[in-house]
Design an enzyme around this catalytic site. Structure first.
Site, PDB file in Angstrom:
ATOM      1  N   ARG A   1      -2.621 -13.787  33.906  1.00 53.54           N
ATOM      2  CA  ARG A   1      -4.064 -13.733  33.680  1.00 53.54           C
ATOM      3  C   ARG A   1      -4.679 -15.081  34.022  1.00 53.54           C
ATOM      4  O   ARG A   1      -4.185 -16.123  33.600  1.00 53.54           O
ATOM      5  CB  ARG A   1      -4.389 -13.388  32.220  1.00 53.54           C
TER       6      ARG A   1
ATOM      7  N   SER B   1      -6.759  -6.716  30.063  1.00 52.00           N
ATOM      8  CA  SER B   1      -6.848  -6.084  28.740  1.00 52.00           C
ATOM      9  C   SER B   1      -8.243  -6.233  28.145  1.00 52.00           C
ATOM     10  O   SER B   1      -9.219  -5.764  28.705  1.00 52.00           O
ATOM     11  CB  SER B   1      -5.774  -6.658  27.813  1.00 52.00           C
ATOM     12  N   HIS B   2      -8.344  -6.895  26.989  1.00 49.12           N
ATOM     13  CA  HIS B   2      -9.606  -6.993  26.269  1.00 49.12           C
ATOM     14  C   HIS B   2     -10.457  -8.183  26.728  1.00 49.12           C
ATOM     15  O   HIS B   2     -11.541  -8.403  26.197  1.00 49.12           O
ATOM     16  CB  HIS B   2      -9.328  -7.114  24.769  1.00 49.12           C
TER      17      HIS B   2
ATOM     18  N   ASP C   1      -9.844  -0.600  24.384  1.00 49.49           N
ATOM     19  CA  ASP C   1     -10.016  -1.771  25.228  1.00 49.49           C
ATOM     20  C   ASP C   1     -10.104  -1.345  26.689  1.00 49.49           C
ATOM     21  O   ASP C   1     -10.090  -0.155  27.010  1.00 49.49           O
ATOM     22  CB  ASP C   1      -8.903  -2.788  24.994  1.00 49.49           C
TER      23      ASP C   1
ATOM     24  N   ASP D   1      -8.161  -1.344  29.380  1.00 52.42           N
ATOM     25  CA  ASP D   1      -7.124  -0.563  30.071  1.00 52.42           C
ATOM     26  C   ASP D   1      -6.540   0.547  29.212  1.00 52.42           C
ATOM     27  O   ASP D   1      -5.593   1.221  29.621  1.00 52.42           O
ATOM     28  CB  ASP D   1      -6.003  -1.472  30.587  1.00 52.42           C
TER      29      ASP D   1
ATOM     30  N   ASP E   1      -4.873   0.688  26.251  1.00 49.97           N
ATOM     31  CA  ASP E   1      -3.649   0.654  25.450  1.00 49.97           C
ATOM     32  C   ASP E   1      -3.894   0.204  24.010  1.00 49.97           C
ATOM     33  O   ASP E   1      -3.029   0.356  23.155  1.00 49.97           O
ATOM     34  CB  ASP E   1      -2.560  -0.197  26.120  1.00 49.97           C
ATOM     35  N   ARG E   2      -5.080  -0.349  23.728  1.00 54.29           N
ATOM     36  CA  ARG E   2      -5.414  -0.745  22.356  1.00 54.29           C
ATOM     37  C   ARG E   2      -6.560   0.117  21.834  1.00 54.29           C
ATOM     38  O   ARG E   2      -7.362   0.638  22.610  1.00 54.29           O
ATOM     39  CB  ARG E   2      -5.817  -2.220  22.304  1.00 54.29           C
TER      40      ARG E   2
ATOM     41  N   GLU F   1       1.967  -3.022  16.891  1.00 58.04           N
ATOM     42  CA  GLU F   1       1.647  -4.435  16.762  1.00 58.04           C
ATOM     43  C   GLU F   1       0.324  -4.591  16.026  1.00 58.04           C
ATOM     44  O   GLU F   1      -0.526  -3.698  16.075  1.00 58.04           O
ATOM     45  CB  GLU F   1       1.531  -5.098  18.140  1.00 58.04           C
TER      46      GLU F   1
ATOM     47  N   SER G   1      -2.081  -6.331  16.811  1.00 59.34           N
ATOM     48  CA  SER G   1      -3.191  -6.554  17.739  1.00 59.34           C
ATOM     49  C   SER G   1      -3.733  -5.234  18.285  1.00 59.34           C
ATOM     50  O   SER G   1      -4.025  -5.114  19.471  1.00 59.34           O
ATOM     51  CB  SER G   1      -2.749  -7.473  18.875  1.00 59.34           C
TER      52      SER G   1
ATOM     53  N   LYS H   1       2.016   0.755  24.752  1.00 56.08           N
ATOM     54  CA  LYS H   1       1.118   1.148  23.671  1.00 56.08           C
ATOM     55  C   LYS H   1       0.057   2.069  24.245  1.00 56.08           C
ATOM     56  O   LYS H   1      -0.251   1.989  25.427  1.00 56.08           O
ATOM     57  CB  LYS H   1       0.507  -0.071  22.993  1.00 56.08           C
TER      58      LYS H   1
END
Length: 559
Positions: free
Chosen positions: A23, A117-118, A288, A290, A292-293, A376, A378, A389
């Site tokens: 990133r 991600s986020h 988020d 992508d 996964d969260r 997790e 997060s 996830k």
């Protein structure tokens, strides 16, 4: 006929991927000459040539700025490096869980996911590249080290600069390449379909649909935060499961996510929080960028801590067809996640594995049949249906449990606390720190807590005494292959099962170091009628403990 070109380049010293890939600020990928190409070449060259020739790879993105341009470069370089077939999401869009799903479904050698991600998007935001391996999960430490080694000595990259694809046209596109017997093939696929098929095999869709439709329907409010999840939410929750179209908001993927960080928490998903506080909806969720969260809210904005969420799922797996069919083998959580899941594992007489941060550590456990569910703190939870996830899977887990138990979000959570006790949990993030100062801070703290005298320390905070039981620099030995991950975070456990943990984050996007401090306290007897008082006093104790400890160890000045 597309010609292959070899371009001379110079290596970059900062291309070792972290916990969630590489990133950096978008301007670095977009504006620094050959930065993107160098990393893609390093990634492709890390795959053994014999495995790479003619293989299939998956490519997807969360739709953030620069994704389309980067996808086109990946296609050109994959063709030049011997990849036989690329499967790419429509308009380059694929959620991270969908990429994992497709890799496993078609037995691809791996997949490239363009996401940070986020983190914020847009020209002034962040960009990232993840590489998922053949099991559908994130790269192991070994793979990341191979990529890093190649990147440090790279002198050239291969590309077919004239090759052009249409990311908006579903179907197969074939290209004849110089010096290649078989044509190079690109397949643009529906972003949702394969993943939807998998979800249908896991859940009782008719039960969820009954919950979301009819006169007594559960009213839901889902915020896709203008990330990749918009098409998935509309297709699966609305079209397939019957939720009204206005149940889903911010479902158009935007390159800058509407100008806000696509982070599903109480700080950034404020429109969802406000909508839920009004009391019109019984269930709310945000995702988020992508996918996964996730975050779960109940009626009136009742917040579900992600550590509690995975524990509640674990305690209710018998309501899910997938787990009835496949059984439940064990659970896993990251070191920094609260011990709420441990108590469920103990009650169910199942193994509990404590791993470092990073989803890659769960992959071996699942591949070897040791783990069925993991999570997790997060805001990430998943199971062995894929190796990532999975935010939408988590939402469907909650809706399935609510349909089976006929209880609200808050009722489920409070009943869980009454049965298992409650693990109060807080996280404090210190971002943008000077990396050198952060390193020495962690080193000095380790010296303090590993001193023999430290295990006899007592910390008086308010009317509570915290006595140190043990202190360690967390080390993980993989039970499958014996690999060792050292220096994964500093953990202090007190005699009352409270914990303090300190960890440097591995995905800072090149914006300095991040130190995270986690505080946890367990309460066995939860008096529901004085919940608010307990919550306030226990959180206050955790905050005081963190401040007091930092002061005692001279950390407060640095943080």
């Amino acid at each position: 006929m597309s010609d292959m070109v070899t371009v001379q380049t110079s290596p970059f010293e900062d291309q070792r991927p972290g916990t969630s890939g590489l990133r950096r600020k978008t301007a670095v990928f977009e504006g620094k000459r050959n930065y993107l190409q160098n990393y893609i070449q390093s990634l492709l060259s890390s795959i053994d040539l014999r495995d790479r020739q003619g293989c299939t790879m998956v490519v997807g993105s969360d739709g953030r700025y620069f994704s389309r341009a980067a996808t086109e470069v990946i296609v050109q370089m994959a063709a030049a490096n011997g990849i036989g077939r690329l499967v790419i999401g429509h308009n380059s869009l694929l959620s991270t869980p969908a990429v994992s799903c497709i890799i496993r479904k078609i037995k691809a050698i791996g997949g490239i996911i363009l996401t940070a991600s986020h983190n914020s998007g847009g020209p002034g935001g962040d960009f990232g590249i993840k590489f998922n391996v053949a099991n559908g999960g994130p790269s192991s430490d070994t793979v990341m080290e191979r990529i890093s080694q190649v990147s440090r000595t790279l002198e050239e990259y291969a590309i077919c600069p004239d090759l052009r694809i249409d990311l908006s046209r579903l179907g197969r596109q074939e290209f004849d390449l110089e010096n290649k017997f078989k044509p190079f093939r690109v397949e643009i696929v529906d972003s949702v379909e394969v993943y939807l098929q998998l979800l249908r095999s896991i859940f009782d869709f008719s039960a969820i649909k009954s919950l979301l439709t009819g006169p007594d329907q559960l009213k839901i409010h889902i915020d896709a935060m203008n990330g990749v999840m918009g098409p998935y939410v509309r297709r699966i929750l609305c079209d397939e499961l019957g939720a009204p179209a206005n149940s889903a908001v911010n479902c158009v993927p935007l390159e800058d996510f509407g100008g806000r960080p696509p982070e599903p928490n109480l700080t950034y998903a404020t429109s969802l929080v406000e909508a839920m506080k009004g009391g019109d909806f019984g269930f709310g969720a945000a995702f988020d960028a992508d996918g996964d969260r996730y975050m779960i809210l109940g009626e009136n904005g009742f917040f579900v801590n992600p550590s509690d969420s995975v524990a509640i799922m674990a305690a209710n797996l018998s309501t899910i067809p997938y787990f009835k069919q496949h059984g439940v083998r064990g659970f896993a959580r990251s070191m920094a996640t609260s011990c709420a899941l441990d108590r469920v594992a103990k009650a169910m007489k199942l193994a509990l594995y404590e791993t470092p941060a990073g989803w890659r550590y769960f992959g071996n456990l699942m591949d070897s049949g040791r783990c069925s569910l993991c999570g997790e703190e997060s805001f990430g939870t998943g199971s062995d249906h894929i190796r990532e996830k999975d935010g939408l899977w988590s939402v469907l887990m909650w809706l399935s449990i609510m349909a089976a138990r006929k209880q609200s979000v808050e009722q489920l959570v409070r009943e869980h606390w009454a049965k298992f006790g409650r693990n109060y949990f807080c996280r404090f993030d210190y971002e943008g720190l000077d990396p050198r100062a952060a390193f020495y801070l962690m080193r000095d703290l380790e010296t303090v807590i590993l001193d023999k005298a430290f295990t006899s320390q007592k910390f008086a905070v308010g009317d509570r005494i915290y006595s140190v039981e043990r202190a360690e620099n967390f080390e993980y030995i993989d039970p499958v292959d014996g690999t060792v991950a050292r220096n994964q975070g500093l953990k202090i456990t007190f005699t009352d099962a409270s914990r303090l943990m300190f960890r440097m984050s591995g995905s800072d996007g090149g914006m300095g170091a991040t130190i995270r401090i986690y505080a946890e306290s367990f309460e066995r007897d939860i008096e529901l009628n004085v919940h608010n008082r307990n919550l306030h006093s226990t959180k206050s104790q955790l905050l005081k403990l963190k401040r007091f400890f930092c002061l005692k160890t001279k950390l407060i000045a640095a943080t």
